[in-house]
Design an enzyme around this catalytic site. Structure first.
Site, short mmCIF file in Angstrom:
data_model
loop_
_atom_site.label_atom_id
_atom_site.label_comp_id
_atom_site.label_asym_id
_atom_site.label_seq_id
_atom_site.Cartn_x
_atom_site.Cartn_y
_atom_site.Cartn_z
N GLU A 1 -19.99 -43.77 -4.24
CA GLU A 1 -19.88 -44.67 -3.08
C GLU A 1 -18.81 -44.20 -2.08
O GLU A 1 -17.88 -44.93 -1.76
CB GLU A 1 -19.60 -46.10 -3.55
CG GLU A 1 -20.76 -46.64 -4.39
CD GLU A 1 -20.66 -48.12 -4.70
OE1 GLU A 1 -19.54 -48.66 -4.64
OE2 GLU A 1 -21.69 -48.72 -5.01
N GLU B 277 -27.76 -46.82 -9.30
CA GLU B 277 -27.22 -48.13 -9.71
C GLU B 277 -28.13 -49.20 -9.15
O GLU B 277 -28.44 -49.19 -7.95
CB GLU B 277 -25.82 -48.39 -9.14
CG GLU B 277 -24.72 -47.55 -9.70
CD GLU B 277 -23.35 -47.91 -9.11
OE1 GLU B 277 -23.13 -49.07 -8.71
OE2 GLU B 277 -22.51 -47.00 -9.06
P1 P53 Z 1 -19.08 -55.01 -9.75
C1 P53 Z 1 -19.55 -53.71 -4.15
C2 P53 Z 1 -20.80 -53.63 -3.55
C3 P53 Z 1 -21.69 -52.67 -3.97
C4 P53 Z 1 -21.34 -51.78 -4.98
O1 P53 Z 1 -19.94 -53.93 -8.96
C5 P53 Z 1 -20.10 -51.86 -5.55
C6 P53 Z 1 -19.21 -52.84 -5.16
C7 P53 Z 1 -17.87 -52.97 -5.84
O2 P53 Z 1 -17.65 -54.26 -6.27
O3 P53 Z 1 -19.67 -50.97 -6.48
C8 P53 Z 1 -20.53 -50.40 -7.42
O4 P53 Z 1 -18.61 -54.33 -10.99
C9 P53 Z 1 -19.69 -49.40 -8.20
C10 P53 Z 1 -19.53 -49.74 -9.65
C11 P53 Z 1 -19.52 -51.23 -9.83
C12 P53 Z 1 -20.88 -51.76 -9.40
O5 P53 Z 1 -21.14 -51.44 -8.06
O6 P53 Z 1 -17.98 -55.39 -8.84
O7 P53 Z 1 -20.14 -48.08 -8.06
O8 P53 Z 1 -18.37 -49.10 -10.14
O9 P53 Z 1 -19.19 -51.66 -11.11
C13 P53 Z 1 -21.01 -53.27 -9.57
O10 P53 Z 1 -20.01 -56.13 -10.04
#
Ligand code: P53
Length: 483
Positions: free
Chosen positions: A178, A378
């Protein structure tokens, strides 16, 4: 029955070292920025912040889910679901304790070698993120992280070391997780400075500092692509962004242009540079509008031009709505990139708006723009899970989310999009990046641990585990298809 998913489609899941491994100071690992993140969010840039660990604070990432010691058990469970790919990151500070050391840490190198071998044993391809917010803290305090040109050299040494060591085990690489998340530092609302590894003082020109650091990251990407092609001829390197498409709230042309521009600045710029090899015209205008000139050496721009990425990866959780007149509408609740509320969508408990069709749209949009293979690295649904009296974890809401998204992925494949694979985020429960919680769970596998660190760490299979196994086993045949 037929399926739009190609035979060699890479089904799997994704985790990150700092959210899963724990063992934060074992076997010679140095401290990383993420090791200072407390329970809940912490602003490492707030006045008076120093990188000192406090005795009376619980740091969820220090122990996480102990993947460091339990990786064999966890990978075996992924294999049971039929995974063909596991995305995970290497913690830079396991390999180079302080980032600027001249010699790597053998124990760190051996750990990942064992993990990759374990994956291979089960027929799982590792997809490795080289930097997932895990900068050695010494590079931040001593050099100001990516703000410093010298950091590119330290990164190259790290990349050369891991490419040489893992060239036979790992063929798929992502440079920065990201990379576009750094723009959130502009507003100062991202809780950590892990993206650019900078501590920004009050009153500095944030815009200038952040884009200069991002430029250094782009140079590092170009070096990485070149190194990969030299050292691992059949290796592939991807760019990766958090892709959150923005829809105009209305057909008011002002709203259309607002959303269009926001999408470019928040995300597409980062793919434009890494996939097309040059800064787009609109970015130059954006810079001059801000009265900013970046220091970009011609030889580095040439490197960027010559070494574009092989594939385009992205995370997809949600979309957002935007308007040139946001005051007219209720605000959305999403934790980081919050826009205004989209009345057509519902949201998760954390305010992330659920939009499966947005994924088909994104796949078509990105393939149209870059014409390179895409990879969804993801996608997932963070939710509160409960264990029923009979011991079962019935996470039908997660199945529903993933099923709808995968159905749209199938449609995008039928549209003709070239997609290498699909990883759910957190196939096993891990620490949340945004909030440091354990209770925001994404897994097919439950981990017995709570927000305060209590629990046995026992792994338990959820209902969704069986669902995903079936999806993979049928190569997506059991998903609904477009008439
Ligand atoms: P968590 C925000 C919006 C989109 C992706 O996030 C994001 C985030 C960060 O909060 O990050 C990615 O754990 C990131 C991962 C993360 C995952 O999204 O806040 O690449 O490390 O865990 C989910 O729910």
């Amino acid at each position: 029955m037929s399926t739009p998913f190609p035979k060699d489609f890479l089904w799997g899941g994704a985790i990150a070292a700092n959210q899963a491994e724990g063992a934060y100071n074992e076997d010679g690992k140095g401290l990383a920025v993420t090791d200072f993140m407390e329970h809940g969010t912490v602003d490492t840039r707030k006045a008076g912040f120093t990188f000192t660990l406090k005795d009376d604070v619980y740091y969820p990432r220090h122990t996480a889910i102990d993947f460091y010691h339990r990786y064999k058990e966890d990978i075996a469970l992924f294999a049971q679901m039929g995974f063909r790919v596991l995305r995970l990151s290497i913690a830079w500070s396991r390999i180079f304790r302080n980032g600027d050391d001249t010699q790597p840490n053998e124990k760190g190198l051996a750990f990942y070698e064992n993990v990759f071998k374990e994956c291979r044993k089960h027929g799982i391809q590792p997809l490795v993120t080289i930097s997932h917010f895990e900068m050695p803290v010494n590079l931040v305090t001593k050099y100001n992280g990516w703000g410093n040109y010298e950091t590119i050299g330290f990164f190259e040494r790290y990349v050369q070391t891991i490419f040489t060591r893992y060239k036979d085990l790992v063929k798929y690489w992502i440079v920065f997780n990201e990379i576009n998340a750094g723009v959130n530092d502009l507003k100062g609302n991202w809780p950590i400075c892990c993206h650019t590894g900078m501590v920004l003082s009050e009153g500095c020109n944030r815009f200038q500092s952040i884009y200069q650091a991002i430029h250094h990251q782009f140079v590092a990407v170009a070096h990485t692509v070149k190194l990969c092609h030299d050292v691992i001829p059949d290796g592939k390197v991807g760019a990766m962004i958090a892709h959150i498409p923005m829809y105009p709230r209305t057909c008011d042309p002002d709203d259309i242009f607002y959303a269009f521009r926001s999408e470019r600045n928040r995300g597409l710029l980062f793919l434009d540079v890494q996939a097309n090899g040059e800064y787009p015209y609109y970015f130059e205008a954006y810079l001059s509008h801000q009265n900013v000139e970046l220091d970009r050496r011609p030889e580095d721009l040439a490197k960027i031009k010559q070494n574009t990425v092989d594939f385009v990866a992205f995370s997809y959780y949600m979309s957002m709505a935007g308007s040139a007149h946001p005051e007219k509408y209720p605000k959305g609740e999403g934790n980081i990139f919050s826009g205004i509320k989209n009345p057509y969508l519902t949201a998760s408990d954390w305010g992330w708006e659920i939009d499966p069709v947005g994924l088909r749209y994104s796949l078509n949009f990105l393939y149209d723009r870059y014409k390179k293979p895409l990879f969804i690295v993801e996608n997932g649904f963070g939710a509160h899970d409960t264990i029923d009296a009979d011991g079962a974890i019935r996470d039908d809401y997660r199945i529903d989310y993933l099923q709808k998204h995968l159905t749209e992925v199938g449609k995008a494949l039928a549209d003709g999009v070239d997609l290498m694979g699909y990883c759910t985020w957190g196939p096993i429960d891990i620490v949340s990046a945004g909030s440091g919680e354990m209770k925001k769970r994404y897994g097919f596998i439950y981990v017995d641990k709570d927000n305060d660190g209590n629990g046995t760490l026992e792994r338990k299979i959820k209902q969704s585990f069986h669902w995903y196994r079936r999806i993979i086993a049928t190569n997506g045949e059991c998903l609904e298809q477009e008439e």
